[in-house]
Design a protein around this motif. Structure first.
Motif, PDB file in Angstrom:
ATOM      1  N   ALA A  19       0.707  -1.575   0.077  1.00 13.68           N
ATOM      2  CA  ALA A  19      -0.289   0.012   0.149  1.00 13.68           C
ATOM      3  C   ALA A  19       0.837   1.140   0.091  1.00 13.68           C
ATOM      4  CB  ALA A  19      -1.068   0.023   1.115  1.00 13.68           C
ATOM      5  N   PRO A  20       0.483   2.608  -0.827  1.00 16.49           N
ATOM      6  CA  PRO A  20       1.600   3.681  -0.996  1.00 16.49           C
ATOM      7  C   PRO A  20       1.761   3.900   0.497  1.00 16.49           C
ATOM      8  CG  PRO A  20       0.238   3.114  -2.512  1.00 16.49           C
ATOM      9  CD  PRO A  20      -0.531   2.616  -2.268  1.00 16.49           C
ATOM     10  N   ARG A  21       2.692   5.131   0.725  1.00 13.53           N
ATOM     11  CA  ARG A  21       3.033   5.835   2.092  1.00 13.53           C
ATOM     12  C   ARG A  21       2.577   6.641   2.354  1.00 13.53           C
ATOM     13  NH1 ARG A  21       8.620   4.238   4.493  1.00 13.53           N
ATOM     14  NH2 ARG A  21       7.893   5.588   5.950  1.00 13.53           N
ATOM     15  N   THR A  22       1.882   7.558   3.079  1.00  9.30           N
ATOM     16  CA  THR A  22       1.565   8.169   2.871  1.00  9.30           C
ATOM     17  C   THR A  22       3.056   9.454   3.930  1.00  9.30           C
ATOM     18  OG1 THR A  22      -0.367   8.414   4.487  1.00  9.30           O
ATOM     19  CG2 THR A  22      -1.543   7.911   2.208  1.00  9.30           C
ATOM     20  N   PHE A  23       2.346  10.879   3.795  1.00  6.72           N
ATOM     21  CA  PHE A  23       3.541  11.265   4.301  1.00  6.72           C
ATOM     22  C   PHE A  23       2.807  12.595   4.840  1.00  6.72           C
ATOM     23  CE2 PHE A  23       6.019   8.335   1.738  1.00  6.72           C
ATOM     24  CZ  PHE A  23       6.855   7.821   2.893  1.00  6.72           C
ATOM     25  N   PRO A  24       2.375  12.986   6.438  1.00 10.61           N
ATOM     26  CA  PRO A  24       2.645  14.589   6.627  1.00 10.61           C
ATOM     27  C   PRO A  24       3.045  15.557   5.532  1.00 10.61           C
ATOM     28  CG  PRO A  24       2.339  12.633   8.472  1.00 10.61           C
ATOM     29  CD  PRO A  24       3.385  12.660   7.666  1.00 10.61           C
ATOM     30  N   ASP A  25       3.829  15.271   5.584  1.00  9.86           N
ATOM     31  CA  ASP A  25       4.965  16.498   5.440  1.00  9.86           C
ATOM     32  C   ASP A  25       5.284  16.196   4.162  1.00  9.86           C
ATOM     33  OD1 ASP A  25       6.540  14.746   5.168  1.00  9.86           O
ATOM     34  OD2 ASP A  25       8.006  15.634   6.198  1.00  9.86           O
ATOM     35  N   ALA A  26       4.060  15.661   3.190  1.00  8.89           N
ATOM     36  CA  ALA A  26       4.159  15.590   2.026  1.00  8.89           C
ATOM     37  C   ALA A  26       4.027  16.880   1.284  1.00  8.89           C
ATOM     38  CB  ALA A  26       3.603  14.809   1.267  1.00  8.89           C
ATOM     39  N   ALA A  27       4.988  17.297   0.168  1.00  6.88           N
ATOM     40  CA  ALA A  27       3.889  18.716  -1.095  1.00  6.88           C
ATOM     41  C   ALA A  27       2.788  18.190  -1.959  1.00  6.88           C
ATOM     42  CB  ALA A  27       5.627  19.395  -1.418  1.00  6.88           C
ATOM     43  N   PRO A  28       1.798  19.403  -2.237  1.00  6.04           N
ATOM     44  CA  PRO A  28       1.439  18.690  -2.638  1.00  6.04           C
ATOM     45  C   PRO A  28       1.560  17.642  -4.335  1.00  6.04           C
ATOM     46  CG  PRO A  28       0.479  21.258  -1.730  1.00  6.04           C
ATOM     47  CD  PRO A  28       1.945  20.439  -1.548  1.00  6.04           C
ATOM     48  N   ASP A  29       2.769  18.620  -4.821  1.00  4.46           N
ATOM     49  CA  ASP A  29       2.813  17.850  -6.122  1.00  4.46           C
ATOM     50  C   ASP A  29       4.029  16.794  -6.035  1.00  4.46           C
ATOM     51  OD1 ASP A  29       4.834  19.037  -5.340  1.00  4.46           O
ATOM     52  OD2 ASP A  29       5.504  20.364  -7.242  1.00  4.46           O
ATOM     53  N   ALA A  59      20.042   5.110  -2.160  1.00  2.34           N
ATOM     54  CA  ALA A  59      18.438   6.302  -2.247  1.00  2.34           C
ATOM     55  C   ALA A  59      17.013   5.102  -1.929  1.00  2.34           C
ATOM     56  CB  ALA A  59      18.692   6.653  -3.301  1.00  2.34           C
ATOM     57  N   ILE A  60      16.357   3.825  -2.531  1.00  2.00           N
ATOM     58  CA  ILE A  60      15.898   3.022  -2.356  1.00  2.00           C
ATOM     59  C   ILE A  60      15.556   3.094  -1.027  1.00  2.00           C
ATOM     60  CG2 ILE A  60      14.151   1.482  -3.746  1.00  2.00           C
ATOM     61  CD1 ILE A  60      15.601   2.363  -6.167  1.00  2.00           C
ATOM     62  N   VAL A  61      16.634   1.871  -0.432  1.00  2.00           N
ATOM     63  CA  VAL A  61      16.059   0.961   0.358  1.00  2.00           C
ATOM     64  C   VAL A  61      16.040   2.415   1.907  1.00  2.00           C
ATOM     65  CG1 VAL A  61      16.978  -0.567   0.145  1.00  2.00           C
ATOM     66  CG2 VAL A  61      18.540   0.565   0.991  1.00  2.00           C
ATOM     67  N   LYS A  62      16.176   3.270   1.749  1.00  2.00           N
ATOM     68  CA  LYS A  62      15.897   4.565   2.892  1.00  2.00           C
ATOM     69  C   LYS A  62      14.469   4.728   3.819  1.00  2.00           C
ATOM     70  CE  LYS A  62      20.509   7.188   3.620  1.00  2.00           C
ATOM     71  NZ  LYS A  62      21.553   5.686   2.960  1.00  2.00           N
ATOM     72  N   MET A  63      13.674   4.024   1.878  1.00  8.51           N
ATOM     73  CA  MET A  63      12.598   4.092   2.137  1.00  8.51           C
ATOM     74  C   MET A  63      12.071   3.243   3.232  1.00  8.51           C
ATOM     75  SD  MET A  63      11.308   6.728   0.417  1.00  8.51           S
ATOM     76  CE  MET A  63       9.458   6.092   0.558  1.00  8.51           C
ATOM     77  N   TYR A  64      13.104   2.077   3.628  1.00  6.19           N
ATOM     78  CA  TYR A  64      11.897   1.210   4.426  1.00  6.19           C
ATOM     79  C   TYR A  64      11.988   1.761   5.752  1.00  6.19           C
ATOM     80  CZ  TYR A  64      12.869  -1.278  -0.025  1.00  6.19           C
ATOM     81  OH  TYR A  64      12.586  -1.465  -1.018  1.00  6.19           O
ATOM     82  N   GLU A  65      12.523   2.588   6.027  1.00  5.38           N
ATOM     83  CA  GLU A  65      12.362   2.898   7.077  1.00  5.38           C
ATOM     84  C   GLU A  65      11.624   3.558   7.999  1.00  5.38           C
ATOM     85  OE1 GLU A  65      15.262   2.103   9.101  1.00  5.38           O
ATOM     86  OE2 GLU A  65      16.458   1.347   8.011  1.00  5.38           O
ATOM     87  N   VAL A  81      11.387   8.550   7.560  1.00  2.00           N
ATOM     88  CA  VAL A  81      11.970   9.230   6.514  1.00  2.00           C
ATOM     89  C   VAL A  81      11.765  10.359   6.121  1.00  2.00           C
ATOM     90  CG1 VAL A  81      12.092   8.509   3.301  1.00  2.00           C
ATOM     91  CG2 VAL A  81      11.375   6.917   5.516  1.00  2.00           C
ATOM     92  N   ALA A  82      13.003  11.559   5.054  1.00  2.00           N
ATOM     93  CA  ALA A  82      12.811  12.981   5.528  1.00  2.00           C
ATOM     94  C   ALA A  82      12.311  13.237   3.971  1.00  2.00           C
ATOM     95  CB  ALA A  82      13.753  13.310   5.595  1.00  2.00           C
ATOM     96  N   PRO A  83      11.986  14.131   3.118  1.00  2.00           N
ATOM     97  CA  PRO A  83      11.504  14.663   2.236  1.00  2.00           C
ATOM     98  C   PRO A  83      12.611  15.131   1.098  1.00  2.00           C
ATOM     99  CG  PRO A  83      10.522  16.517   4.132  1.00  2.00           C
ATOM    100  CD  PRO A  83      11.134  16.016   4.830  1.00  2.00           C
ATOM    101  N   GLU A  84      13.437  15.185   2.165  1.00  3.62           N
ATOM    102  CA  GLU A  84      14.738  14.914   0.558  1.00  3.62           C
ATOM    103  C   GLU A  84      15.302  13.589   0.330  1.00  3.62           C
ATOM    104  OE1 GLU A  84      16.273  15.993   4.824  1.00  3.62           O
ATOM    105  OE2 GLU A  84      15.387  16.491   3.124  1.00  3.62           O
ATOM    106  N   GLN A  85      15.077  12.686   1.314  1.00  9.52           N
ATOM    107  CA  GLN A  85      15.522  11.216   1.401  1.00  9.52           C
ATOM    108  C   GLN A  85      13.876  10.535  -0.406  1.00  9.52           C
ATOM    109  OE1 GLN A  85      15.594  10.077   4.947  1.00  9.52           O
ATOM    110  NE2 GLN A  85      16.801   9.581   5.214  1.00  9.52           N
ATOM    111  N   ARG A  86      12.691  10.941   0.546  1.00 11.38           N
ATOM    112  CA  ARG A  86      11.883  10.254  -0.472  1.00 11.38           C
ATOM    113  C   ARG A  86      12.261  11.193  -1.794  1.00 11.38           C
ATOM    114  NH1 ARG A  86       8.687  12.651   3.776  1.00 11.38           N
ATOM    115  NH2 ARG A  86       7.507  14.219   2.436  1.00 11.38           N
TER     116      ARG A  86
END
Length: 402
Positions: free
Chosen positions: A60-70, A171-177, A180-185
């Protein structure tokens, strides 16, 4: 009472095992408020999570509260929604049959001699860097490049492009933590897109000019019903082999050599009897697991230990805790390269058992054998620097003298 200790706290990342042992004393399965899921602390509970069919890998796609609209993660999502690791039967059954069939075409044996050759060539680089007693970062010169080169050889990536693979994987595997900071995403999305584009080009080449590599085998492989891999599934399979195979192997070598050099009597035992290497590799995986946490989602109410995981809820097998369970392993906190009874869960269990485990074992045995032969006096120069993550456990730098 729910667990509250922070898996990302520096002291937990540095040495999680005392925290996992203390939690195990409180119960085999416990709820973690911060993660919003159940966690297992025993071998039996983790094994049940990995094998129970009503506990699935449901992407399932992850959601992030600090995600930018785009903000978009389209490429990252692509390489997961089509992955055999993120699917259950019948999709998983079809994908795994095709991948296993391609592996059965002799790729592990084809690479056995080449892996030893690559390890020896990298050992030359270590020797050059360590001239005159200078400290050498064993991660940079040996543990990190070897699995990249092996995966590149497996996939048929030209040597001129080998340097591209490690940054993409990292870069990809950092998403498994779980933090995850916006720059890591952004980096993970960029890496995913670049890797997908690169692999699509490689697939086009292999369709026109097949070779003896795994991509050519995957293109040619069909299952009993004649169902072929789609291009998205093929590309996803290749990214999985890089990310899972490379990250796990580099971290087994880094964690394992750290353990060996921190227990010089164990290093001496291997030097005295290289025949212990296959068993030692299993102990390296058990003692300091490169993957600490593996998530599943309940598709129906499921009993694990003494709790019921309700449909739709998540539960994670803590592999590091399972591999230190005193109910299964005698003296679980002792590092023992002669350990004979070693049913660790480092490669998983059940239908998601690591499809690349045979190749990983060949690679790890060759890596350790080469270090023993070339650098019998290998010693720690300074304290290794740990990666600042919990889920993927590894060493960033490992300064040694040779």
């Amino acid at each position: 009472m729910p667990l509250t200790f922070d898996l990302t706290a520096p002291e937990v990342v540095d040495d999680p095992y005392p925290f996992l042992a203390a939690a195990r004393d409180e119960g085999s399965v416990q709820w973690h408020d911060g993660l919003g899921m159940w966690l297992t602390f025993t071998h039996a509970a983790a094994n049940a999570v990995l094998r129970t069919r009503s506990l699935g890998r449901l992407w399932a796609p992850r959601t992030f509260p600090d995600a930018a609209p785009d903000e978009t993660m389209a490429a990252f999502e692509l390489i997961h929604v089509n992955s055999l690791l993120e699917n259950e039967p019948p999709v998983h059954t079809r994908l795994r049959r095709l991948v296993a069939g391609a592996f059965a075409r002799g790729h592990v044996e084809r690479l056995r001699a080449r892996i030893a050759e690559l390890a020896d060539r990298l050992a030359d680089d270590v020797a050059d860097a360590g001239v005159g007693g200078s400290p050498v970062d064993l991660i940079r010169y040996y543990a990190e490049p070897l699995p990249v080169q092996v995966i590149a050889e497996l996939l048929g990536v030209p040597e001129s492009d080998w340097s591209l693979l490690r940054p993409w994987s990292n870069a990809i595997v950092k998403m498994y933590e779980y933090r995850v900071a916006p720059e890591q995403r952004a980096e993970a999305e960029r890496a995913s897109a670049e890797f997908v584009d690169y692999l699509r080009g490689l697939v086009v080449e292999r369709r026109a000019r097949p070779g003896d590599d795994l991509i050519s085998s995957l293109i040619a492989e069909t299952d009993a019903d004649g169902a072929r891999l789609s291009e998205d599934e093929l590309v996803t399979t290749c990214t999985l082999l890089l990310n899972a195979g490379h990250e796990a192997t580099v971290n087994v070598v880094g964690n394992g050599v750290t353990a060996l050099l921190g227990h010089p009597e164990q290093w001496a035992a291997l030097r005295a009897d290289p025949g212990l290497v296959p068993g030692a590799v299993e102990e390296l995986i058990r003692y300091d697991s490169p993957l600490q946490l593996f998530e599943r989602t309940a598709t129906a109410d499921t009993v694990v230990g003494d709790v019921t995981v309700e449909a739709g809820s998540k539960i994670a097998a803590l592999l590091g805790a399972a591999n230190r369970d005193p109910a299964v392993f005698a003296r679980p906190d002792d590092f023992d390269v002669t350990r004979a009874d070693n049913p660790h869960l480092g490669f998983g269990a059940g239908i998601h058992f690591c499809v690349g485990a045979p190749l990983a074992r060949v690679e790890l045995q060759a890596s350790l054998t080469t270090l023993l032969r070339r650098f019998p006096g290998l010693a720690l120069h300074d304290r290794p620097q740990r990666r600042p993550e919990f889920v993927i456990r590894g060493v960033q730098s490992l300064p040694v003298t040779i």
